[in-house]
Design a protein around this motif. Structure first.
Motif, PDB file in Angstrom:
ATOM      1  N   PRO A  70       0.669  -1.330  -0.255  1.00 46.40           N
ATOM      2  CA  PRO A  70       0.232  -0.076  -0.102  1.00 46.40           C
ATOM      3  C   PRO A  70       0.666   1.376  -0.036  1.00 46.40           C
ATOM      4  O   PRO A  70       0.399   2.256  -0.372  1.00 46.40           O
ATOM      5  N   LEU A  76      -5.238   6.872  -4.932  1.00 46.11           N
ATOM      6  CA  LEU A  76      -6.225   6.877  -3.682  1.00 46.11           C
ATOM      7  C   LEU A  76      -7.442   7.587  -4.170  1.00 46.11           C
ATOM      8  O   LEU A  76      -7.590   8.796  -3.818  1.00 46.11           O
ATOM      9  N   GLN A  96      -7.220   5.421   3.079  1.00 47.16           N
ATOM     10  CA  GLN A  96      -5.638   5.931   3.028  1.00 47.16           C
ATOM     11  C   GLN A  96      -4.845   5.046   4.526  1.00 47.16           C
ATOM     12  O   GLN A  96      -3.735   5.085   4.595  1.00 47.16           O
ATOM     13  N   ALA A 101      -1.630   3.481   3.080  1.00 48.16           N
ATOM     14  CA  ALA A 101      -0.921   3.766   2.182  1.00 48.16           C
ATOM     15  C   ALA A 101      -0.206   5.077   2.063  1.00 48.16           C
ATOM     16  O   ALA A 101      -0.137   6.066   0.702  1.00 48.16           O
TER      17      ALA A 101
END
Length: 350
Positions: A70, A76, A96, A101
């Motif tokens: 990620p 995203l 996130q 992420a």
């Protein structure tokens, strides 16, 4: 838009338990005649499970399936059609944070039930723009449990289910290649989903319940628009978008294995997709879609996931994902299956 070098490495889904339409009829939420006309057998209902939590589960599944780090994501995108949580709060950052992420660009896309197509168009362009952009995560989720929304009656063409999906696009090879994606807007139909409602104050601040049928009737009566003209324009535009996408992908309709469309009523799916495309309903994903209803922006990816896991898509097959939404918007993606992913074989539902 041609999308050379853009691949799909995994899908992810989260669907709550499904409630049969017979239950809704028994509870008085839906009439028997309406239920028969829709042809939908049930919808997933999430209860108090938040939409962002469903999106998180679908996102984690997609990244786990793909073995995606990620922290390596560069984009995203979170797609929604209904309210996601507290005022002044952004659901994309929840995904996130809880997926790890990193500091990828994160944004929410609000484009009605075809928002996932807009997100894919943005993500594909992002990946093609710079070599350091290697992977993008798109997720969509909605929970329609609300006093402002009646999943059984708010729309004249569909029953709404709760759920989430995720799609991982990458510059590295995946199980499928995104060949082309295109979208068109018909802004002359902007009023169709608001009728005579004022733009201010926002309807949610008034506690107004969603009633798409009334809005549509108001629009027809005040503008004098001929419903046949609307249907003809929508069908012509859909064919133009499909034809352009097929040309860019070096495909034709005879080479398309299946078409994933919106999970509307049987009548609506036939009228808006099967008839214009000249296809039998069996070439569309209606038989699966009728078991979950219209799950916001997730319908087409949920169908893609189902076709993979059930073994209905294999190497060499081609899939069209086709959607429409308020605006009015029409979009199409062409996807070539390179191989059936190993995770789909493991999770085979047959």
């Amino acid at each position: 838009m041609k999308t050379p070098g853009v691949f799909i490495s995994a899908t992810g889904v989260h669907l709550p338990d499904r409630v049969p339409v017979e239950w809704a009829v028994a509870q008085g939420h839906l009439g028997e005649t309406e239920a028969r006309r829709y042809g939908i057998t049930g919808v997933p209902i999430a209860g108090e499970l938040p939409a962002p939590e469903m999106a998180l589960r679908a996102s984690r599944q997609a990244m786990r399936r793909a073995g995606q780090d990620p922290a390596a994501l560069s984009l995203l995108l979170y797609v929604s059609t209904w309210y996601q949580g507290p005022h002044s709060w952004s659901p994309q950052f929840y995904i996130q944070r809880h997926t790890g992420a990193g500091q990828a660009t994160a944004a929410e896309v609000r484009q009605g039930c075809m928002g996932l197509f807009s997100a894919c168009e943005l993500a594909a362009a992002h990946l093609m723009a710079a070599p350091e952009h290697t992977a993008s995560l798109i997720t969509a989720a909605d929970n329609y449990n609300s006093p402002l929304f009646d999943r059984w009656r708010s729309s004249p063409h569909s029953l709404f289910g709760d759920g989430a999906c995720a799609l991982l696009l990458t510059r590295n090879t995946g199980f499928a290649r995104l060949e082309s994606i295109n979208s068109v807007t018909l802004p002359q139909y902007e009023e169709r989903h608001r009728g005579s409602a004022p733009l201010f104050p926002p309807a949610v601040s008034l506690g107004t319940k969603v009633d798409l049928a009334t809005a549509k009737e108001q629009w027809f009566s005040t503008t004098g628009t001929d419903p046949r003209e609307l249907a003809t324009t929508m069908a012509r535009t859909l064919l133009e978008v499909v034809d352009k996408t097929l040309r860019e992908a070096s495909l034709d309709m005879s080479t398309i294995t299946r078409v994933a469309f919106v999970n509307w009523s049987e009548e609506r799916v036939r009228e808006r997709a099967a008839v214009p495309l000249g296809l039998p309903m069996s070439r569309l994903t209606w038989e699966y879609g009728r078991t979950i209803g219209h799950v916001g922006a997730s319908d087409q990816v949920l169908s893609l996931d189902h076709l993979l896991v059930s073994g209905e898509l294999n190497a060499g097959d081609n899939l069209l994902l086709l959607g429409t939404g308020p605006g009015a918007n029409i979009a199409c993606m062409a996807v070539r299956i390179l191989h059936r992913p190993r995770w789909a074989e493991v999770e085979d539902v047959r």
